[in-house]
Design a protein around this motif. Structure first.
Motif, PDB file in Angstrom:
ATOM      1  N   SER A  65       0.816  -1.210   0.000  1.00  0.00           N
ATOM      2  CA  SER A  65       0.000   0.000   0.000  1.00  0.00           C
ATOM      3  C   SER A  65       0.855   1.268   0.000  1.00  0.00           C
ATOM      4  N   THR A  66       2.088   1.170   0.434  1.00  0.00           N
ATOM      5  CA  THR A  66       2.984   2.337   0.434  1.00  0.00           C
ATOM      6  C   THR A  66       4.316   1.951  -0.211  1.00  0.00           C
ATOM      7  N   PRO A  67       4.329   1.756  -1.538  1.00  0.00           N
ATOM      8  CA  PRO A  67       5.570   1.342  -2.184  1.00  0.00           C
ATOM      9  C   PRO A  67       6.601   2.464  -2.183  1.00  0.00           C
ATOM     10  N   GLU A  68       7.848   2.068  -2.222  1.00  0.00           N
ATOM     11  CA  GLU A  68       8.931   3.037  -2.309  1.00  0.00           C
ATOM     12  C   GLU A  68       8.991   3.611  -3.711  1.00  0.00           C
ATOM     13  N   GLU A  69       9.488   4.801  -3.817  1.00  0.00           N
ATOM     14  CA  GLU A  69       9.646   5.430  -5.129  1.00  0.00           C
ATOM     15  C   GLU A  69      10.809   4.771  -5.846  1.00  0.00           C
ATOM     16  N   PHE A  70      10.604   4.477  -7.130  1.00  0.00           N
ATOM     17  CA  PHE A  70      11.652   3.864  -7.931  1.00  0.00           C
ATOM     18  C   PHE A  70      12.594   4.941  -8.457  1.00  0.00           C
TER      19      PHE A  70
END
Length: 72
Positions: A65-70
């Motif tokens: 639900s809160t992925p890291e920025e690529f």
């Protein structure tokens, strides 16, 4: 490759020759592919059975639900 000697009844051999010829494959390649497919299916079945016996719990599931920025 390692050789493998198998014995087939006449009916199975005739069917194998017919099917392999329809696919324009050598008999050996057809049998290799069939064995690979059967082994893969058995492995997948074992994996499914293992997950049925012990499914992932809610605590072990990744939180997407809160992925890291690529960043590249």
């Amino acid at each position: 490759m390692k050789p493998l000697l198998i014995q087939l009844d006449e009916r199975t051999l005739v069917a194998l020759n017919r099917v392999a010829a329809l696919r324009s494959e050598e008999r050996s390649e057809f049998v290799r592919q069939a064995i690979r497919r059967a082994v893969r299916q058995a492995e997948y079945r074992a994996m499914r059975d293992a997950y049925r016996k012990r499914p992932d719990s809610a605590q072990n599931v990744d939180d997407w639900s809160t992925p890291e920025e690529f960043r590249q």
